[in-house]
Motif scaffolding. Sequence first.
Motif, PDB file in Angstrom:
ATOM      1  N   ALA A  32       0.825  -1.202   0.000  1.00 63.18           N
ATOM      2  CA  ALA A  32       0.000   0.000   0.000  1.00 63.18           C
ATOM      3  C   ALA A  32       0.862   1.256   0.000  1.00 63.18           C
ATOM      4  N   GLU A  33       1.904   1.266   0.827  1.00 64.63           N
ATOM      5  CA  GLU A  33       2.776   2.440   0.893  1.00 64.63           C
ATOM      6  C   GLU A  33       3.548   2.638  -0.410  1.00 64.63           C
ATOM      7  N   ALA A  34       3.898   1.532  -1.074  1.00 61.80           N
ATOM      8  CA  ALA A  34       4.648   1.617  -2.323  1.00 61.80           C
ATOM      9  C   ALA A  34       3.735   1.838  -3.526  1.00 61.80           C
ATOM     10  N   LYS A  35       2.405   1.826  -3.278  1.00 64.49           N
ATOM     11  CA  LYS A  35       1.436   1.915  -4.372  1.00 64.49           C
ATOM     12  C   LYS A  35       1.737   0.863  -5.434  1.00 64.49           C
ATOM     13  N   CYS A  36       1.919  -0.332  -4.951  1.00 61.57           N
ATOM     14  CA  CYS A  36       2.316  -1.461  -5.784  1.00 61.57           C
ATOM     15  C   CYS A  36       1.377  -2.631  -5.536  1.00 61.57           C
ATOM     16  N   ILE A  67      -4.840  -1.351  -2.972  1.00 60.96           N
ATOM     17  CA  ILE A  67      -4.014  -2.016  -3.983  1.00 60.96           C
ATOM     18  C   ILE A  67      -4.688  -3.346  -4.328  1.00 60.96           C
ATOM     19  N   ASN A  68      -4.213  -3.974  -5.400  1.00 60.48           N
ATOM     20  CA  ASN A  68      -4.645  -5.327  -5.744  1.00 60.48           C
ATOM     21  C   ASN A  68      -3.651  -6.332  -5.183  1.00 60.48           C
ATOM     22  N   VAL A  69      -4.154  -7.456  -4.717  1.00 60.79           N
ATOM     23  CA  VAL A  69      -3.256  -8.508  -4.238  1.00 60.79           C
ATOM     24  C   VAL A  69      -3.780  -9.850  -4.731  1.00 60.79           C
ATOM     25  N   MET A 115       9.956  -6.053   8.374  1.00 60.77           N
ATOM     26  CA  MET A 115       9.601  -6.766   7.148  1.00 60.77           C
ATOM     27  C   MET A 115       8.977  -5.817   6.134  1.00 60.77           C
ATOM     28  N   GLN A 116       8.155  -4.905   6.621  1.00 61.15           N
ATOM     29  CA  GLN A 116       7.507  -3.920   5.749  1.00 61.15           C
ATOM     30  C   GLN A 116       8.546  -3.129   4.967  1.00 61.15           C
ATOM     31  N   ALA A 117       9.598  -2.707   5.633  1.00 59.41           N
ATOM     32  CA  ALA A 117      10.644  -1.931   4.967  1.00 59.41           C
ATOM     33  C   ALA A 117      11.329  -2.758   3.881  1.00 59.41           C
ATOM     34  N   ARG A 118      11.550  -4.050   4.165  1.00 63.41           N
ATOM     35  CA  ARG A 118      12.231  -4.904   3.172  1.00 63.41           C
ATOM     36  C   ARG A 118      11.332  -5.159   1.965  1.00 63.41           C
ATOM     37  N   VAL A 119      10.033  -5.320   2.172  1.00 60.51           N
ATOM     38  CA  VAL A 119       9.117  -5.519   1.044  1.00 60.51           C
ATOM     39  C   VAL A 119       9.059  -4.247   0.192  1.00 60.51           C
ATOM     40  N   LYS A 120       9.036  -3.088   0.825  1.00 60.77           N
ATOM     41  CA  LYS A 120       9.047  -1.831   0.067  1.00 60.77           C
ATOM     42  C   LYS A 120      10.317  -1.728  -0.778  1.00 60.77           C
ATOM     43  N   GLN A 121      11.453  -2.181  -0.227  1.00 65.97           N
ATOM     44  CA  GLN A 121      12.697  -2.166  -0.988  1.00 65.97           C
ATOM     45  C   GLN A 121      12.604  -3.103  -2.183  1.00 65.97           C
ATOM     46  N   ALA A 122      11.935  -4.247  -2.000  1.00 67.28           N
ATOM     47  CA  ALA A 122      11.739  -5.170  -3.123  1.00 67.28           C
ATOM     48  C   ALA A 122      10.922  -4.515  -4.233  1.00 67.28           C
ATOM     49  N   CYS A 123       9.920  -3.722  -3.851  1.00 70.54           N
ATOM     50  CA  CYS A 123       9.119  -3.007  -4.853  1.00 70.54           C
ATOM     51  C   CYS A 123       9.996  -2.059  -5.661  1.00 70.54           C
ATOM     52  N   VAL A 124      10.903  -1.381  -4.973  1.00 72.15           N
ATOM     53  CA  VAL A 124      11.826  -0.469  -5.660  1.00 72.15           C
ATOM     54  C   VAL A 124      12.752  -1.251  -6.578  1.00 72.15           C
ATOM     55  N   THR A 131       3.067   1.294  -9.543  1.00 69.52           N
ATOM     56  CA  THR A 131       2.489   0.668 -10.731  1.00 69.52           C
ATOM     57  C   THR A 131       1.094   0.085 -10.510  1.00 69.52           C
ATOM     58  N   THR A 132       0.501   0.299  -9.348  1.00 67.59           N
ATOM     59  CA  THR A 132      -0.797  -0.341  -9.072  1.00 67.59           C
ATOM     60  C   THR A 132      -1.835   0.002 -10.141  1.00 67.59           C
TER      61      THR A 132
END
Length: 343
Positions: A42-46, A88-90, A323-332, A339-340
Amino acid sequence: MPVADHATYCNMLAHARTHKFAYPAINITSSSTINAALAAFAEAKCDGILQVSTGGGEFASGQFVKDMALGAIALAEYIHRVAARYPINVAIHTDHCPADKLDKFMRPLLAETRRRRAAGQPNLFSSHMFDGSELPLAENMKLARQLLAECAELELILEVEAGVVGGEEDGVNHEGAPAEKLYTTPEDMVAVARALGEVKGGRYMFAATFGNVHGVYKPGNVKLKPTILRDGQRAVEQALGPGARFDLVFHGGSGSELADIHETLEYGVIKMNVDTDTQYAYTRPIADHMYKNYDGVLRIDGEVGNKKHYDPRGYLKAAEKGMQARVKQACVDLRATGTTLHR
């Protein structure tokens, strides 16, 4: 937004292919890890993919029950409840089901989907992975075709694998796999496209191997060859036409060099599994909390400890943030931020 339906999920994958990014596929084992991943998306809009393995499902069902399919269903039901609150979509995916666990894991989940559809309910899962990589390719594809036909009927996407991902995950150890098994050949990729292309209405993703390894290793220890994906896609297109090109999946991505990750996106990778790195990111804040609050989480020297320190909600919130921070880094890293398709 509710969990993505089949049409939305297909649009997600097409969007990733067109714009050359990949969705982080995050392994989850609990409501806490689900919350961490959803907040990051959600934070990454991904948009993203949450996935549960056989071991993750068994863990979620409890140490008394130990039913991998039941645990996966429980996690998916939780995702459906909470994902509706996120912008977001999941998609919900199951990870690495080998042939010897089909009757304990994937087939019961397919039966549950069939039951739900008969009752007028939406699908619980979006896609499943059949991992027949340890089988001879012809046997792998025979089972894959059968499963893809059933998935097509149920509006599910199937992920398949040919070639072996090295390392160890969920008790499956390929650390001693022959080197040639770690690299899928163009001939094998054409054989996979030809076999699965025969299934009418089948939609699938393909995990080809190019030296990728489960787990995390020091730089230089993993010899990735992303050009294998390029060469395989070219061979498929030459043999069967542009429409046969794969939606590719990158397994064993933790610890990979960013340049290698970006190169795979150019060759059609639209999903990358992330597990080892998020496990560490979740656990590290808990370790930090325990070390800093040793005399609070333990009742030592006749004292009573500090309830605020041993209340699991405190350190699990910190774990979720890690974990949230690491997932956001993966989005980057996967060029997926912003890209949502959710509007």
